[in-house]
Motif scaffolding. Structure first.
Motif, PDB file in Angstrom:
ATOM      1  N   ARG A 230       0.946  -1.172   0.108  1.00  0.00           N
ATOM      2  CA  ARG A 230       0.136   0.134   0.077  1.00  0.00           C
ATOM      3  C   ARG A 230       0.759   1.195   0.010  1.00  0.00           C
ATOM      4  NH1 ARG A 230      -3.199  -2.392   4.081  1.00  0.00           N
ATOM      5  NH2 ARG A 230      -5.041  -3.627   3.545  1.00  0.00           N
ATOM      6  N   VAL A 282      -6.831   3.716  -5.055  1.00  0.00           N
ATOM      7  CA  VAL A 282      -6.848   2.588  -5.824  1.00  0.00           C
ATOM      8  C   VAL A 282      -6.317   1.401  -5.271  1.00  0.00           C
ATOM      9  CG1 VAL A 282      -6.594   1.449  -8.138  1.00  0.00           C
ATOM     10  CG2 VAL A 282      -7.255   3.703  -7.982  1.00  0.00           C
ATOM     11  N   ILE A 283      -5.023   1.432  -4.946  1.00  0.00           N
ATOM     12  CA  ILE A 283      -4.161   0.339  -4.504  1.00  0.00           C
ATOM     13  C   ILE A 283      -4.774  -0.211  -3.132  1.00  0.00           C
ATOM     14  CG2 ILE A 283      -1.874  -0.554  -3.399  1.00  0.00           C
ATOM     15  CD1 ILE A 283      -2.254  -0.239  -6.867  1.00  0.00           C
ATOM     16  N   ARG A 285      -7.664   0.375  -2.247  1.00  0.00           N
ATOM     17  CA  ARG A 285      -9.004  -0.863  -2.274  1.00  0.00           C
ATOM     18  C   ARG A 285      -8.756  -2.100  -2.841  1.00  0.00           C
ATOM     19  NH1 ARG A 285     -11.336   2.974  -4.794  1.00  0.00           N
ATOM     20  NH2 ARG A 285     -10.745   2.099  -7.184  1.00  0.00           N
ATOM     21  N   GLN A 286      -7.817  -2.134  -3.923  1.00  0.00           N
ATOM     22  CA  GLN A 286      -7.327  -3.464  -4.178  1.00  0.00           C
ATOM     23  C   GLN A 286      -6.651  -4.352  -3.305  1.00  0.00           C
ATOM     24  OE1 GLN A 286      -4.985  -2.558  -7.716  1.00  0.00           O
ATOM     25  NE2 GLN A 286      -6.565  -2.714  -9.116  1.00  0.00           N
ATOM     26  N   SER A 287      -6.277  -3.771  -2.501  1.00  0.00           N
ATOM     27  CA  SER A 287      -5.406  -4.826  -1.187  1.00  0.00           C
ATOM     28  C   SER A 287      -6.408  -5.084  -0.082  1.00  0.00           C
ATOM     29  CB  SER A 287      -4.258  -3.922  -0.902  1.00  0.00           C
ATOM     30  OG  SER A 287      -4.608  -2.702  -0.145  1.00  0.00           O
ATOM     31  N   SER A 296      -0.618 -12.554  -3.709  1.00  0.00           N
ATOM     32  CA  SER A 296      -1.716 -11.610  -3.638  1.00  0.00           C
ATOM     33  C   SER A 296      -0.929 -10.181  -4.379  1.00  0.00           C
ATOM     34  CB  SER A 296      -1.689 -11.334  -2.144  1.00  0.00           C
ATOM     35  OG  SER A 296      -2.384 -12.288  -1.470  1.00  0.00           O
ATOM     36  N   LYS A 299      -1.203  -9.394  -8.261  1.00  0.00           N
ATOM     37  CA  LYS A 299      -2.665  -8.720  -8.576  1.00  0.00           C
ATOM     38  C   LYS A 299      -2.456  -7.108  -8.817  1.00  0.00           C
ATOM     39  CE  LYS A 299      -5.333 -12.366  -6.376  1.00  0.00           C
ATOM     40  NZ  LYS A 299      -6.331 -12.776  -5.556  1.00  0.00           N
ATOM     41  N   LEU A 300      -1.640  -6.640  -7.679  1.00  0.00           N
ATOM     42  CA  LEU A 300      -1.226  -5.126  -7.750  1.00  0.00           C
ATOM     43  C   LEU A 300      -0.594  -4.659  -8.984  1.00  0.00           C
ATOM     44  CD1 LEU A 300      -0.813  -4.773  -4.012  1.00  0.00           C
ATOM     45  CD2 LEU A 300      -3.109  -4.509  -5.358  1.00  0.00           C
TER      46      LEU A 300
END
Length: 501
Positions: A230, A282-283, A285-287, A296, A299-300
């Motif tokens: 993050r 954005v990151i 939220r994705q994490s 994991s 994906k980022l």
């Protein structure tokens, strides 16, 4: 009883028929791609004939258009793999998606920013005074095009990514020597090009390894990977977008507007700040909800890799289309006007031949080199592929600042090698990694390097190391490119010179 034996026999016969049908389908498919390539070359010849009918030298122009189409197909088959190969190898996108993105953005780069004026003597290799006769000049350019295209075709068949720029350079040099002797060559320029064989892949490898070292230290081998991601992934995305903005300002749009290096850097800095502001939420939220493992993290990095493949393809189309259509445009101008010019305007139909040929060559023959760059040299994941893509853009910017002629092919492949060799060294020598492994019980799917350490020594070595056979064959192809294209071009020039007299 007889019935019990008939069914297996029938099944075997059906299996044989199925195998034969499959083999026939594969054989037919192997003829489809060359057939489509030949149809494209024929159509280019017909289109050129339509545009130049009634012009002086129409026959020469049609022949040159045919050769230019062949060259464009080979550029698409070989050179474009460097832009999308790492993203495909890291499984950030499928091969089909990569081919579609590359084809669209290569064409867009060529048609939008490919430029309407090119130098007729590639990179100032040959003294223009030495080839001022129009017939000599046309023969020189046609020989350079044919030799470069044939060499790239051979390299693609062998599975070696080579520089199309260096192929054209070698072709111009060889034909120039055959036309006017050794003294006609600008040897200081050739020396700087030869130096780039070493500098560009080495620099690309060093930069890619440096970013991978940072990612491993700051994110991968942290106790809380997600929290580290993050914090740092938005920064890495900002660096990538800022770098690509600078790269496009300097190289991608150079035919539309000339941007000084300082201005390009300011543009890149502004884009980087903006993208960091956008990427943070954005990151975050994705994490959310991701497990604390390397799988994991991958994906980022997926979306940045897709954007990088598109932007690299656009910039490549804007820059390297000149390798296919520059000599062709020079031949068209010289045949029509009857004199050699230092710079010429590229007709729209000539630019379209280059753009369409590069895209079609990628779709028909590109997968072989994409697989080579993406997963046959060394194993890539999204983090490593990110380092390769970012290194390619940064190295081009540094080379522009230093005034060095570099090859995007050499840079990208050098970055892949750099990532692979760094992994070897890091696995064996990193105390941080050793301490992390000692503190944590790492799942096999979470850390592939650690997983490989539990296997047999020969299996561990095969998984860890860069494939030396590919390394040696690619380096050999790089070294041979200019002299091979030069020798072939010299021979072809002699033949064409007599044919055009």
């Amino acid at each position: 009883m007889p019935d019990t034996y008939r069914k297996p026999t029938l099944d075997k016969d059906l299996d044989k028929i199925a195998v034969m049908e499959e083999a026939t389908g594969l054989l037919n498919r192997s003829f489809v791609t060359p057939g489509l390539a030949l149809v494209f070359i024929f159509l280019c010849a017909v289109i050129s004939a339509v545009f130049v009918t009634g012009h002086p030298g129409a026959v020469v122009i049609v022949a040159a258009a045919t050769i230019g189409a062949y060259m464009a197909l080979n550029i698409g088959a070989n050179d474009v793999a460097n832009n999308v190969g790492p993203a495909v190898g890291s499984q950030a996108m499928t091969l089909g998606v990569a081919l579609a993105i590359a084809a669209v953005f290569e064409s867009a780069g060529a048609l939008i920013a490919g430029g309407d004026v090119v130098s007729t003597i590639s990179k100032g290799i040959i003294d223009p005074v030495a080839v001022s006769d129009p017939n000599v000049f046309i023969a020189l350019m046609m020989a350079a095009l044919v030799s470069a295209a044939m060499w790239i075709h051979l390299a693609t068949w062998l599975g070696a990514p080579v520089s199309t720029t260096h192929s054209i350079v070698g072709g111009v040099m060889g034909a120039g020597i055959a036309a006017a002797g050794v003294d006609a060559v600008n040897w200081p320029t050739m020396g700087s090009i030869a130096a780039s064989w070493v500098i560009s892949p080495f620099l690309g490898g060093i930069i890619a390894a440096a970013f991978l070292a940072f990612i491993k230290t700051a994110i991968i081998y942290q106790d809380d990977k997600i929290a580290a991601a993050r914090r740092w992934v938005p920064v890495l995305i900002a660096i990538m977008t800022g770098t690509f903005a600078t790269y496009l300002a300097l190289k991608g749009f150079k035919a539309i507007i000339k941007v000084p290096l300082g201005t390009a850097l300011l543009i890149g800095f502004g884009v980087a700040i903006l993208s960091w502001i956008v990427a943070r939420p954005v990151i975050a939220r994705q994490s959310r909800g991701l497990e604390n493992r390397n799988q994991s993290l991958r994906k980022l990095f997926g979306l940045p890799l897709i954007f990088s493949a598109a932007l690299l393809s656009f910039a490549h189309g804007a820059n390297d289309v000149a390798n296919a259509v520059g000599p062709l445009a020079a031949i068209v101008h010289t045949a029509e006007v009857g004199e050699v010019a230092s710079k010429v305007v590229i007709p729209l139909w000539v630019m379209a031949v280059g753009a369409a040929g590069i895209s079609l060559g990628l779709l028909l023959f590109g997968p072989k080199l994409i697989r080579m760059v993406g997963n046959q040299i060394t194993k890539l994941n999204p983090m490593r592929a990110y380092c390769v893509a970012l290194s390619a853009a940064i190295t081009v910017i540094l080379a522009s600042w230093l005034g060095l002629p570099v090859s995007s092919t050499h840079i990208a492949v050098g970055a892949v090698f750099g990532v692979g060799f760094f992994r070897e060294w890091y696995t064996e020598n990193s105390t941080r990694r050793a301490e992390y492994v000692a503190r944590h019980s790492i799942n096999k799917a979470d850390d592939e390097t650690t997983a490989s350490n539990t296997g047999r020594p020969d299996e561990q070595r095969r998984r860890k190391l860069v494939r030396r056979s590919h390394f040696l064959s690619i380096i050999a192809a790089w070294v041979v490119t200019v002299p091979a294209a030069a020798v072939l071009s010299g021979v072809l020039f002699v033949i064409l010179r007599f044919a055009l007299v």
